[in-house]
Design an enzyme around this catalytic site. Structure first.
Site, mmCIF file in Angstrom:
data_model
loop_
_atom_site.group_PDB
_atom_site.id
_atom_site.type_symbol
_atom_site.label_atom_id
_atom_site.label_comp_id
_atom_site.label_asym_id
_atom_site.label_seq_id
_atom_site.Cartn_x
_atom_site.Cartn_y
_atom_site.Cartn_z
ATOM 1 N N HIS B 135 0.858 -1.190 0.000
ATOM 2 C CA HIS B 135 0.000 0.000 0.000
ATOM 3 C C HIS B 135 0.891 1.236 0.000
ATOM 4 O O HIS B 135 1.776 1.365 0.845
ATOM 5 C CB HIS B 135 -0.888 -0.012 1.247
ATOM 6 N N HIS B 159 -10.012 7.228 -4.295
ATOM 7 C CA HIS B 159 -10.119 5.769 -4.329
ATOM 8 C C HIS B 159 -11.175 5.281 -5.316
ATOM 9 O O HIS B 159 -11.250 4.085 -5.594
ATOM 10 C CB HIS B 159 -10.471 5.237 -2.931
ATOM 11 N N ARG B 234 -10.649 25.262 -2.637
ATOM 12 C CA ARG B 234 -9.710 24.180 -2.392
ATOM 13 C C ARG B 234 -9.979 23.679 -0.979
ATOM 14 O O ARG B 234 -9.494 24.262 0.011
ATOM 15 C CB ARG B 234 -8.266 24.686 -2.543
ATOM 16 N N CYS B 281 -3.349 28.381 -4.858
ATOM 17 C CA CYS B 281 -3.058 27.015 -4.441
ATOM 18 C C CYS B 281 -1.651 26.654 -4.916
ATOM 19 O O CYS B 281 -1.250 27.022 -6.022
ATOM 20 C CB CYS B 281 -4.084 26.077 -5.062
ATOM 21 N N TYR B 419 3.003 19.786 0.286
ATOM 22 C CA TYR B 419 3.271 21.208 0.052
ATOM 23 C C TYR B 419 4.744 21.572 0.274
ATOM 24 O O TYR B 419 5.086 22.468 1.030
ATOM 25 C CB TYR B 419 2.354 22.076 0.933
#
Lengths: 573, 573
Positions: B135, B159, B234, B281, B419
């Protein structure tokens, strides 16, 4: 109060100037360096020691243009020749015996477009009336009208080129009388730069007068702190000689009137602060722009940048002491600096920075009297210079004589009509200097100091070690340097170094106060079957600004702000 | 004190979670949104209304990874498919009738690698023990062990892709008993996003849950102030519903202990300040990086940036009121923010900024309760958000619940492991998030909003009008935008606009406080005989930083900081 000091070269130039009738626009007390530290020629005292001159604004502008040196003064014929050379190559203009002979008195009568504009040079008399209109610097040339060119050309080696003399020869109208010529020669051999200090022989000289030189790049990255002798030198004018006992710093524009500080005052009345800061000339790496298209300015390589430790009083402390407070802050926006270095007309070097930077606790602006733990060297502003960390070198005024807190930026040529960036399409015909802000903070920068362009690289170990420097303006910390050995196709992250080799890394500076460069190094495996490598570096600062890929799109007519990826080609042996 | 508020979607998810035996790592009072404003599920009160939870650090880290959404959660199979799509495309996994039937109780016994890791999804039972090791998010997947995947997947539409279901189907081991399945379905249809506000239909949606959308670029440059409805959205999590009467802001880490403010306190006890600031963003223009090589993140176009007027109390004033002083400054270096938006485990969105920015008089950091002169919209942080001018959007925390002055940065996933910028050669196998600083100030940016890529341009007038925006982080003012219509060979300087069209230009901001973008426009003559144009723009700020020429050299695995020259191809008709 008027103190007589050693500024011999300029003093002699002053004599020379005084031989012709004074230009009406030049106040008689202004002919040589102003300020209480140096000779004020023919002023006969007066003004109570306060340097408050009332040059007409236009005159100031004219003078400023004249002293721009490598800037706007000379454009004709430069397109295919080197921009600046040393002053040693001047040849006398051929004299023709069939031209009339004039006295200095007759020449002096021709000082305007209506009366004609005459000048003398090495015994020749020239009527340049028709040239004034095509002189790249406009009517600034009138400052020499009626007199000799030598004192102006002596200051600016940029005129010392054959094609300038060729142009001049076209305007020849006569010979100066032998008597007047002898009198001229007795002073015209004077050199305003005769008091410049001795320099380290390893420096690569871009201009001898004024002195501009950079260290060999490979030495630059040898030490985190650049030795003062190797620190790049960028002088706009002759180095003034200053008697530390007589040194006075004037501070104006604050409540309560002007305040004056002696060197001892600065050293004893205010805490001594030490800041490690990198200074970079706006023209660093200009030579790469010249490869795209000729620009005007000193042809700097990659080493017009150096890093030193500076100690002195904080400008903030001085300003607070001198009366800075909230009331001033509502009006003033700039802090102007004047140097003691000056031209034949007495105009001094000047620049300004935003007031917010000057008074900020985090701005770390110093009036430095020490460099690398020793007294400031003459070339770096003895006895006091401004150090404005994070800001272009041009605002770090040396030989500081005066500080003015003001609503406006410095009116100096270097603030108003130089050290600004423009679009690649802007040329000398279209440029409007008012349209761009004066350069203050510099953009992200990096360069490869080792190996050198074209050098052979031993491939037997299967790897190559690349070294360089990286720095960003405005206190922005360099956070990464990417290095490529294949021209920028793939990248490797270099190791950064913020202290001398072998020493413990220094702690990270507070945000916005990363004033010093980082050296970097990386060893990269050689690509298989390569015979030549194109090494490239690019840096990133903590605002995540990056260097542009290529030079042409940031090309500008003054060749400043040259910060594209640095590329170095080497051969594998 | 525990106030019951509307957070219905999450409340139901909480019910659902409570059906299976609680994960040992999850403190029982923590299963849903924390804070006094929202439901605290099963906590039964306690803790006196102070949000001081003692999640084990490791658990926080696990949860943080889980809520990263488009980040580290999902890597498998993404290389050749779109990174995010709306949650509507989920198809039920095919059921096979020959597999054994298990009860929820039996499934719940498999919650560790030693006991096996089982999960349920739409009535199927899956033994994913072997999948845990591969995973991409590591053992974060164990949070779902012994229970249903739906509440986790409902939060993260990432997902909801066919290939994820295909992978899951390989691990199927049985069916859930019809009784347990019915019980699951009664709650699994709950949608934590059911309380999200209605949005303007013109928005281009990049992710529905959480909601992420941008306006059409051509609308963006129509108005200097972006209407709130069009301002890019966002969200990292569902939009919390907050009762303004019960709203409390907690401030910690200062002398004298925690302080609490009501909304009324913020509005009446502190002066109201108004700042026009652009938010962007970090992922704006990510789609251009995806064209170079697939990155992880929302596939933003060029409009994840907008400009608004924000009003509120200054953070500096709040901190001073709450006890900030020189003593704090010697220790603390960061100010952390927590939002009310939270995931199924109660972990809230969080971020931090440098303390120096927060307390600076010139920093202009607001706790904003108004946007464009009206109450903050739900999508933009109602009732209170942080506005940190010049800093990446991610630190402008919405639905603000808590401020912590601290020595360390926020421990949140978004501060520590998202970020951040990396070298193009860094991939998910080699990335070390600790090696890069969290993004704060953003680099210089510009883009063309008109004409659009591929659009036809009328050539009958012999000229083309190009429009766009330009902005830089850190309060650095945009001073020039260069526009090319020939792919970057030649350039034209655009006209800049810092107010609505037809209005007087706004005065220049003080240095370092240019928080708002500039719109720009230029009409350029068409090159002769061109059938297609490649329009390009690049901006320069007053630190003379420029945009890089191309995308590949700034490509990074998260697709942030995409600020290369913007290129648009159009056809002449």
């Amino acid at each position: 109060m008027l103190h007589l000091r050693r500024c011999q070269g300029l003093a002699r130039t002053g004599v020379f100037l005084s031989q012709r009738t004074h230009l009406k626009a030049v106040p008689p007390h202004l002919s040589v360096c102003v300020g209480p530290h140096l000779i004020r020629w023919e002023s006969g005292g007066g003004h109570g020691g306060q340097n408050h001159y009332s040059h007409p604004a236009k005159f100031r502008h004219l003078v400023a243009g004249l002293v721009a040196g490598a800037g706007a003064v000379l454009a004709y014929g430069l397109h295919h020749s080197q921009v600046e050379r040393a002053a040693t190559s001047v040849q006398p203009v051929t004299q023709s015996s069939d031209l009339p002979v004039y006295t200095q008195e007759e020449v002096t009568k021709h000082r305007s477009l209506s009366d004609g504009v005459w000048v003398t040079y090495k015994g020749g008399v020239y009527d340049i009336t028709d040239f004034v209109a095509i002189h790249p610097g406009g009517d600034k040339i009138l400052l020499a009208a009626g007199g000799a060119l030598e004192p102006f050309w002596a200051l600016y080696a940029v005129h010392s080129q054959d094609h300038v003399l060729e142009i001049l020869s076209e305007y020849k109208v006569g010979e100066l009388s032998p008597e007047d010529r002898r009198q001229q020669e007795s002073v015209s051999s004077s050199d305003p730069y005769s008091n410049d200090p001795k320099r380290h022989p390893v420096l690569q000289i871009n201009s001898l007068k004024p002195f501009n030189a950079e260290p060999p790049p490979e030495l630059l990255s040898d030490s985190y702190i650049t030795p003062s002798a190797l620190f790049f030198k960028r002088n706009h004018l002759p180095v003034p000689k200053v008697d530390p006992e007589m040194y006075k710093l004037e501070v104006e524009g604050l409540q309560g009137g002007p305040v004056s500080f002696s060197l001892k005052d600065l050293k004893t009345r205010f805490p001594k602060h030490t800041v490690t800061a990198t200074l970079q000339c706006a023209g660093n790496r200009r030579s790469e722009m010249n490869e795209v298209k000729q620009v005007k300015g000193l042809n700097w390589g990659i080493a017009a940048i150096s890093n030193a430790t500076w100690s002195g009083a904080r400008l903030r402390d001085i300003l607070l002491y001198a009366g800075y407070g909230p009331e001033v802050a509502t009006k003033a926006q700039h802090v102007q600096f004047e140097g003691l270095d000056c031209d034949v007309t007495g105009t001094t070097y000047g620049a300004s920075i935003p007031l917010a930077k000057a008074v900020s606790e985090e701005g770390d602006v110093l009036l430095a009297y020490e460099m690398n733990g020793e007294e400031l060297p003459a070339d770096h502003g003895y006895p006091v210079r401004v150090v404005v960390p994070g800001i272009v070198g041009a605002r770090n005024v040396k030989w500081l004589s005066k500080i003015v807190v003001s609503e406006e930026e410095s009116k100096s040529h270097w603030q108003q009509n130089d050290y600004k960036g423009f679009s690649p399409n802007t040329d000398w015909d279209t440029v409007d200097f008012k349209s761009a802000p004066s350069i203050q903070e510099l953009p992200i920068q990096s360069a490869i100091t080792h190996p050198a362009e074209g050098s052979p690289v031993d491939s037997s170990m299967g790897e190559v070690t690349v070294r360089g420097y990286a720095w960003s303006g405005g206190g922005r910390e360099v956070v990464r340097v990417d290095v490529s050995v294949d021209g920028g196709k793939t990248w490797h992250v270099a190791q950064l170094q913020n202290a001398e080799k072998g020493e413990e890394p220094a702690p990270s500076p507070p945000p916005g106060r990363a004033w010093a460069w980082k050296l970097w190094e990386i060893t990269v495996p050689l690509p298989t079957e390569a015979h030549e490598l194109e090494l490239v570096c690019k840096a990133v600062d903590n605002s995540y600004n990056v260097q542009p890929d290529s030079v042409a799109p940031i090309w500008n007519l003054r060749g400043v702000l040259s910060n594209a990826w640095h590329r170095v080609k080497v051969k594998l042996i």
